[in-house]
Design a protein around this motif. Structure first.
Motif, short mmCIF file in Angstrom:
data_model
loop_
_atom_site.label_atom_id
_atom_site.label_comp_id
_atom_site.label_asym_id
_atom_site.label_seq_id
_atom_site.Cartn_x
_atom_site.Cartn_y
_atom_site.Cartn_z
N UNK A 117 84.93 -56.91 13.10
CA UNK A 117 84.03 -55.76 13.20
C UNK A 117 83.40 -55.53 11.83
N UNK A 118 82.19 -55.00 11.80
CA UNK A 118 81.51 -54.70 10.54
C UNK A 118 81.05 -53.25 10.54
N UNK A 119 81.02 -52.68 9.34
CA UNK A 119 80.68 -51.27 9.19
C UNK A 119 79.25 -51.09 8.71
N UNK A 120 78.65 -50.01 9.17
CA UNK A 120 77.35 -49.56 8.69
C UNK A 120 77.52 -48.09 8.34
N UNK A 121 77.22 -47.73 7.11
CA UNK A 121 77.33 -46.34 6.68
C UNK A 121 76.07 -45.61 7.08
N UNK A 122 76.24 -44.48 7.76
CA UNK A 122 75.12 -43.65 8.22
C UNK A 122 74.73 -42.66 7.13
N UNK A 123 73.51 -42.11 7.20
CA UNK A 123 73.07 -41.13 6.20
C UNK A 123 74.01 -39.94 6.04
N UNK A 124 74.72 -39.55 7.12
CA UNK A 124 75.64 -38.41 7.02
C UNK A 124 77.01 -38.80 6.45
#
Length: 185
Positions: free
Chosen positions: A137-144
Motif C-alpha cells: 500500500x502507498x500513502x498520499x498526504x492530503x491538504x488537511x
C-alpha cells in the motif's frame, strides 16, 4: 415447581439482557492495550462527542448513506465482523482496537459496501502503516494532513479501489474510495 420456573425465568431475563447489551460497540479513547470488540454493531445510540461514544453501523454513516445502503434490496450483513475474524482478515484490526466493521450488500451478490472505523494512537497507527507498506500500500498526504493509503493490487477487492484513511486519533477503511463520503464520523 415454582422455584424452578423462577430460576429459569431469571436465566432467560439474564440472557436477554446480555444479548441486548451486545448490540453496540463502544468506541473509547485509544490506549496501549485495545479493548475487546462487541459481537454485533447493527444498532445502538447515536454518536456523542467526547472520548467515549457508542457507535453502531447505522450511526457510522450519514442518514442519506444509510437510506441508500438499505434500499433497493441491499441489506445490512449480520455477522460480517465475526466472519472476518473467523477468516483472519486484516480488517479485524479495527475490532481489535475497539472499533467497528460493517457491511451492506445485495444477497447472493459480490456488490457490497464495507466500512471500518476505530480510534487509534500514534504508535498503533505507525504499526498499521508499517503493515500496509509491507503489503504494497502507498500513502498520499492530503491538504488537511490526513493520509489516504491505497493499493494497485485490487484483485482481492473485486475491482473496488480500497482505501485506508489515517487522521489524528482515528482511522477508517472503505472497500471503495467512493465509500468515504458515507462516513458520518
Amino acid at each position: 415447581m415454582t422455584m424452578r420456573r423462577s430460576g429459569f425465568g431469571t436465566a432467560i431475563v439474564a440472557l436477554v439482557v446480555l444479548a441486548l447489551s451486545a448490540c453496540t460497540y463502544s468506541i473509547q479513547a485509544p490506549t496501549s492495550s485495545p479493548s475487546p470488540p462487541g459481537p454485533s454493531a447493527s444498532a445502538g445510540p447515536s454518536l456523542t462527542p467526547g472520548p467515549t461514544a457508542s457507535l453502531a453501523c447505522d450511526t457510522l454513516v450519514t442518514p442519506t448513506a444509510l437510506s441508500r445502503l438499505t434500499s433497493g434490496g441491499s441489506v445490512f450483513t449480520e455477522g460480517f465482523a465475526k466472519r472476518m475474524r473467523d477468516e483472519g482478515n486484516e480488517l479485524v484490526a479495527f475490532l481489535d482496537l475497539g472499533g467497528i466493521l460493517c457491511q451492506w450488500g445485495y444477497p447472493e451478490s459480490d456488490a457490497s459496501t464495507v466500512l471500518g472505523y476505530s480510534l487509534i494512537t500514534d504508535a498503533q497507527a505507525a504499526a498499521q502503516k508499517r503493515r500496509l507498506t509491507t503489503e504494497g500500500w502507498v500513502a498520499k498526504v492530503n491538504p488537511d494532513g490526513s493520509e489516504n493509503w491505497t493499493t494497485t493490487n485490487t484483485e482481492n477487492y473485486l475491482g473496488n479501489e480500497p482505501v485506508y484513511v489515517f487522521r489524528p486519533g482515528n482511522w477508517r477503511f472503505a472497500l471503495d474510495v467512493s465509500g468515504l463520503a458515507d462516513f458520518a464520523v
